[in-house]
Design a protein around this motif. Structure first.
Motif, PDB file in Angstrom:
ATOM      1  N   VAL A  14       0.863  -1.179   0.000  1.00  0.00           N
ATOM      2  CA  VAL A  14       0.000   0.000   0.000  1.00  0.00           C
ATOM      3  C   VAL A  14       0.895   1.222   0.000  1.00  0.00           C
ATOM      4  O   VAL A  14       1.824   1.326   0.804  1.00  0.00           O
ATOM      5  CB  VAL A  14      -0.925   0.013   1.233  1.00  0.00           C
ATOM      6  CG1 VAL A  14      -1.846   1.237   1.195  1.00  0.00           C
ATOM      7  CG2 VAL A  14      -1.744  -1.268   1.314  1.00  0.00           C
ATOM      8  N   ASP A  15       0.636   2.177  -0.917  1.00  0.00           N
ATOM      9  CA  ASP A  15       1.478   3.368  -0.953  1.00  0.00           C
ATOM     10  C   ASP A  15       0.983   4.410   0.049  1.00  0.00           C
ATOM     11  O   ASP A  15      -0.025   4.219   0.744  1.00  0.00           O
ATOM     12  CB  ASP A  15       1.599   3.920  -2.371  1.00  0.00           C
ATOM     13  CG  ASP A  15       0.304   4.514  -2.925  1.00  0.00           C
ATOM     14  OD1 ASP A  15      -0.614   4.833  -2.139  1.00  0.00           O
ATOM     15  OD2 ASP A  15       0.214   4.678  -4.167  1.00  0.00           O
ATOM     16  N   ASP A  16       1.708   5.533   0.136  1.00  0.00           N
ATOM     17  CA  ASP A  16       1.371   6.531   1.145  1.00  0.00           C
ATOM     18  C   ASP A  16       0.092   7.293   0.821  1.00  0.00           C
ATOM     19  O   ASP A  16      -0.384   8.084   1.646  1.00  0.00           O
ATOM     20  CB  ASP A  16       2.536   7.496   1.356  1.00  0.00           C
ATOM     21  CG  ASP A  16       3.036   8.141   0.073  1.00  0.00           C
ATOM     22  OD1 ASP A  16       2.356   8.012  -0.969  1.00  0.00           O
ATOM     23  OD2 ASP A  16       4.110   8.773   0.095  1.00  0.00           O
ATOM     24  N   GLU A  17      -0.470   7.074  -0.358  1.00  0.00           N
ATOM     25  CA  GLU A  17      -1.759   7.674  -0.711  1.00  0.00           C
ATOM     26  C   GLU A  17      -2.914   6.691  -0.526  1.00  0.00           C
ATOM     27  O   GLU A  17      -4.065   7.024  -0.810  1.00  0.00           O
ATOM     28  CB  GLU A  17      -1.707   8.170  -2.156  1.00  0.00           C
ATOM     29  CG  GLU A  17      -0.662   9.272  -2.369  1.00  0.00           C
ATOM     30  CD  GLU A  17      -0.558   9.711  -3.817  1.00  0.00           C
ATOM     31  OE1 GLU A  17      -1.087   9.003  -4.702  1.00  0.00           O
ATOM     32  OE2 GLU A  17       0.056  10.771  -4.067  1.00  0.00           O
ATOM     33  N   GLY A  18      -2.624   5.479  -0.082  1.00  0.00           N
ATOM     34  CA  GLY A  18      -3.656   4.491   0.192  1.00  0.00           C
ATOM     35  C   GLY A  18      -3.976   3.555  -0.950  1.00  0.00           C
ATOM     36  O   GLY A  18      -4.838   2.685  -0.804  1.00  0.00           O
ATOM     37  N   ALA A  19      -3.306   3.703  -2.102  1.00  0.00           N
ATOM     38  CA  ALA A  19      -3.536   2.787  -3.217  1.00  0.00           C
ATOM     39  C   ALA A  19      -2.912   1.426  -2.908  1.00  0.00           C
ATOM     40  O   ALA A  19      -1.852   1.343  -2.287  1.00  0.00           O
ATOM     41  CB  ALA A  19      -2.965   3.351  -4.506  1.00  0.00           C
ATOM     42  N   VAL A  20      -3.568   0.368  -3.372  1.00  0.00           N
ATOM     43  CA  VAL A  20      -3.165  -1.004  -3.081  1.00  0.00           C
ATOM     44  C   VAL A  20      -2.642  -1.654  -4.366  1.00  0.00           C
ATOM     45  O   VAL A  20      -3.309  -1.603  -5.408  1.00  0.00           O
ATOM     46  CB  VAL A  20      -4.358  -1.826  -2.534  1.00  0.00           C
ATOM     47  CG1 VAL A  20      -3.918  -3.238  -2.184  1.00  0.00           C
ATOM     48  CG2 VAL A  20      -4.972  -1.138  -1.316  1.00  0.00           C
ATOM     49  N   TYR A  21      -1.458  -2.255  -4.285  1.00  0.00           N
ATOM     50  CA  TYR A  21      -0.828  -2.927  -5.429  1.00  0.00           C
ATOM     51  C   TYR A  21      -0.742  -4.417  -5.122  1.00  0.00           C
ATOM     52  O   TYR A  21      -0.241  -4.807  -4.060  1.00  0.00           O
ATOM     53  CB  TYR A  21       0.574  -2.381  -5.671  1.00  0.00           C
ATOM     54  CG  TYR A  21       0.647  -0.888  -5.891  1.00  0.00           C
ATOM     55  CD1 TYR A  21       0.888  -0.363  -7.158  1.00  0.00           C
ATOM     56  CD2 TYR A  21       0.488   0.002  -4.825  1.00  0.00           C
ATOM     57  CE1 TYR A  21       0.956   1.015  -7.354  1.00  0.00           C
ATOM     58  CE2 TYR A  21       0.558   1.371  -5.021  1.00  0.00           C
ATOM     59  CZ  TYR A  21       0.791   1.867  -6.287  1.00  0.00           C
ATOM     60  OH  TYR A  21       0.854   3.231  -6.480  1.00  0.00           O
ATOM     61  N   VAL A  22      -1.204  -5.234  -6.057  1.00  0.00           N
ATOM     62  CA  VAL A  22      -1.233  -6.681  -5.848  1.00  0.00           C
ATOM     63  C   VAL A  22      -0.469  -7.374  -6.967  1.00  0.00           C
ATOM     64  O   VAL A  22      -0.712  -7.120  -8.156  1.00  0.00           O
ATOM     65  CB  VAL A  22      -2.677  -7.213  -5.812  1.00  0.00           C
ATOM     66  CG1 VAL A  22      -2.678  -8.727  -5.587  1.00  0.00           C
ATOM     67  CG2 VAL A  22      -3.483  -6.511  -4.720  1.00  0.00           C
ATOM     68  N   VAL A  53       0.890  -6.920 -12.346  1.00  0.00           N
ATOM     69  CA  VAL A  53       0.597  -6.162 -11.137  1.00  0.00           C
ATOM     70  C   VAL A  53      -0.690  -5.389 -11.365  1.00  0.00           C
ATOM     71  O   VAL A  53      -0.860  -4.760 -12.416  1.00  0.00           O
ATOM     72  CB  VAL A  53       1.748  -5.193 -10.798  1.00  0.00           C
ATOM     73  CG1 VAL A  53       1.349  -4.257  -9.658  1.00  0.00           C
ATOM     74  CG2 VAL A  53       3.011  -5.964 -10.437  1.00  0.00           C
ATOM     75  N   GLN A  54      -1.593  -5.442 -10.390  1.00  0.00           N
ATOM     76  CA  GLN A  54      -2.819  -4.654 -10.456  1.00  0.00           C
ATOM     77  C   GLN A  54      -2.820  -3.618  -9.337  1.00  0.00           C
ATOM     78  O   GLN A  54      -2.331  -3.870  -8.240  1.00  0.00           O
ATOM     79  CB  GLN A  54      -4.051  -5.552 -10.319  1.00  0.00           C
ATOM     80  CG  GLN A  54      -4.215  -6.553 -11.453  1.00  0.00           C
ATOM     81  CD  GLN A  54      -5.614  -7.152 -11.470  1.00  0.00           C
ATOM     82  OE1 GLN A  54      -6.594  -6.465 -11.741  1.00  0.00           O
ATOM     83  NE2 GLN A  54      -5.704  -8.446 -11.180  1.00  0.00           N
ATOM     84  N   LYS A  55      -3.383  -2.457  -9.642  1.00  0.00           N
ATOM     85  CA  LYS A  55      -3.481  -1.356  -8.683  1.00  0.00           C
ATOM     86  C   LYS A  55      -4.951  -1.051  -8.412  1.00  0.00           C
ATOM     87  O   LYS A  55      -5.762  -0.991  -9.344  1.00  0.00           O
ATOM     88  CB  LYS A  55      -2.784  -0.110  -9.246  1.00  0.00           C
ATOM     89  CG  LYS A  55      -2.818   1.106  -8.317  1.00  0.00           C
ATOM     90  CD  LYS A  55      -2.089   2.287  -8.964  1.00  0.00           C
ATOM     91  CE  LYS A  55      -2.138   3.529  -8.077  1.00  0.00           C
ATOM     92  NZ  LYS A  55      -1.446   4.687  -8.708  1.00  0.00           N
ATOM     93  N   PHE A  56      -5.289  -0.856  -7.125  1.00  0.00           N
ATOM     94  CA  PHE A  56      -6.669  -0.627  -6.696  1.00  0.00           C
ATOM     95  C   PHE A  56      -6.734   0.558  -5.747  1.00  0.00           C
ATOM     96  O   PHE A  56      -5.724   0.943  -5.138  1.00  0.00           O
ATOM     97  CB  PHE A  56      -7.205  -1.860  -5.950  1.00  0.00           C
ATOM     98  CG  PHE A  56      -7.170  -3.136  -6.744  1.00  0.00           C
ATOM     99  CD1 PHE A  56      -8.255  -3.530  -7.515  1.00  0.00           C
ATOM    100  CD2 PHE A  56      -6.045  -3.941  -6.719  1.00  0.00           C
ATOM    101  CE1 PHE A  56      -8.218  -4.702  -8.249  1.00  0.00           C
ATOM    102  CE2 PHE A  56      -6.003  -5.130  -7.453  1.00  0.00           C
ATOM    103  CZ  PHE A  56      -7.090  -5.500  -8.218  1.00  0.00           C
ATOM    104  N   ASP A  57      -7.933   1.109  -5.610  1.00  0.00           N
ATOM    105  CA  ASP A  57      -8.131   2.076  -4.537  1.00  0.00           C
ATOM    106  C   ASP A  57      -8.387   1.322  -3.234  1.00  0.00           C
ATOM    107  O   ASP A  57      -8.413   0.081  -3.205  1.00  0.00           O
ATOM    108  CB  ASP A  57      -9.259   3.061  -4.866  1.00  0.00           C
ATOM    109  CG  ASP A  57     -10.639   2.417  -4.997  1.00  0.00           C
ATOM    110  OD1 ASP A  57     -10.887   1.342  -4.398  1.00  0.00           O
ATOM    111  OD2 ASP A  57     -11.494   2.994  -5.701  1.00  0.00           O
ATOM    112  N   ALA A  58      -8.568   2.049  -2.155  1.00  0.00           N
ATOM    113  CA  ALA A  58      -8.668   1.420  -0.835  1.00  0.00           C
ATOM    114  C   ALA A  58      -9.896   0.520  -0.689  1.00  0.00           C
ATOM    115  O   ALA A  58      -9.924  -0.355   0.186  1.00  0.00           O
ATOM    116  CB  ALA A  58      -8.692   2.492   0.243  1.00  0.00           C
ATOM    117  N   ASP A  59     -10.900   0.707  -1.541  1.00  0.00           N
ATOM    118  CA  ASP A  59     -12.109  -0.120  -1.482  1.00  0.00           C
ATOM    119  C   ASP A  59     -12.086  -1.265  -2.481  1.00  0.00           C
ATOM    120  O   ASP A  59     -13.096  -1.957  -2.665  1.00  0.00           O
ATOM    121  CB  ASP A  59     -13.347   0.748  -1.730  1.00  0.00           C
ATOM    122  CG  ASP A  59     -13.552   1.774  -0.621  1.00  0.00           C
ATOM    123  OD1 ASP A  59     -13.381   1.408   0.558  1.00  0.00           O
ATOM    124  OD2 ASP A  59     -13.875   2.936  -0.936  1.00  0.00           O
TER     125      ASP A  59
END
Length: 337
Positions: A175-183, A191-197
């Protein structure tokens, strides 16, 4: 803190290696603690434990050990350290998350086998979000779950597949410092990137061995500049991408003998002769890098699983403002004067 507008990437030199076969046996992950302490998660034929090291490559002792009882580790995958000096370990074999103090005390566990909310089928990667919630990759349920630090289930997303927001055996997460989630989507090689929800934002990567391609990627980390680091396990390398997922460079390994490795070889005539006769080039390289971690000083730590060691690199980059650099170009070229 706002991210830099752009970077002058001056280099990313190798610093040192830590550990050795008889100590950090098959490291799959590590946590970076206070006062130069490292907590190295080891799993392999030699041992299953958490090895405590110092930045000076001194072996302190171990936490836990192999077993299928509370306080033991069966087939651990990932380790995290929170601000209260609690270690969290995901255990594929026991389908749970176990907790230990940095002093070595067992603090409990949560999770159980299954496919329902709050259950796991081989949990792997873990990451804290800015609010202190814990994301856990539920690998064989092909989903991401979020918990409070005491194991209270909060939400989940994901299902099996290869489309946006779908997974095929996901593994690493950050999770980056802006809250985005990388899986890291292991079997989909991306690699996929998601928002916090769990809302899908973007993805990058494809199967292969070229720049920006993956062969069963595992660990992932994001630094304060937004740079993304991926342990490309099957290609024996770590790849670096910028915040937009653009490939920047890769690392293949530059290992030297660690302090403890040097002491062992010097004390044993046979290994000493074997190294004196060896082709040393292959000895430098990563073999199955399983995890990549970052500290606050810009250092990158790679859990180099096959050679039983940690390789450390130092980022050297200068933050730039808009008045120091021209706007982005459509077809950039680069030359060195």
């Amino acid at each position: 803190m706002p991210r830099a507008y752009a970077l002058l990437r001056a280099g990313f030199p190798y610093v040192k290696s830590l550990g050795m076969r008889r100590v950090t046996s098959n490291p799959v992950d590590l946590a970076i603690g206070r006062e130069g302490r490292l907590y190295v998660l080891c799993r392999g034929s030699l041992t299953v434990d958490i090895r405590r090291l110092t930045w000076d490559d001194e072996d302190l002792d171990v936490i836990s050990g192999p077993g299928n009882a509370d306080g033991k580790l069966l087939w651990p995958a990932n380790i995290l350290l929170d601000g209260d000096d609690t270690l969290y370990v995901s255990d594929e074999g026991r389908h749970c998350v176990s907790m230990f103090s940095t002093a070595g005390d067992y603090l409990g566990k949560w999770g159980e086998p299954g496919a329902g909310a709050g259950q796991f089928n081989r949990p792997s990667g873990m990451a804290f979000d800015p609010e202190g919630n814990l994301y856990v990759v539920d690998t064989l349920n092909h989903r991401i779950q979020q918990y409070s630090k005491d194991g209270g289930f909060r939400k989940q997303w994901g299902s099996f597949g290869s489309g946006e927001g779908e997974f095929n055996m996901p593994w690493g997460i950050t999770v980056d410092d802006e809250g985005a989630v990388y899986v890291v989507d292991w079997r989909n090689d991306r690699v996929q990137k998601f928002d916090a929800d769990g809302g899908f934002i973007a993805m990058f990567g494809s199967p292969g061995s070229g720049d920006g391609q993956f062969n069963r990627p595992t660990g992932i980390a994001v630094d304060g500049h937004g740079d993304i680091y991926v342990a490309d396990w099957g290609n024996n390398r770590v790849q670096l991408f910028d915040a937009d997922g653009r490939y920047v460079e890769q690392f293949y390994g530059d290992a030297t003998l660690s302090k403890m490795g040097r002491a062992y070889v010097l004390a044993n005539p046979k290994p000493l002769r074997q190294r004196e006769m060896a082709n040393l080039e292959p000895q430098k390289r990563f073999r199955g890098p399983a995890s990549v971690r970052l500290d606050d000083d810009g250092r990158m730590y790679v859990a180099d699983c096959g050679p039983h060691r940690i390789q450390v690199y130092q980022k050297d980059a200068v933050e730039l403002t808009p008045d120091q650099i021209i706007p982005p170009q459509n077809a950039p070229s680069f030359s060195v004067a």
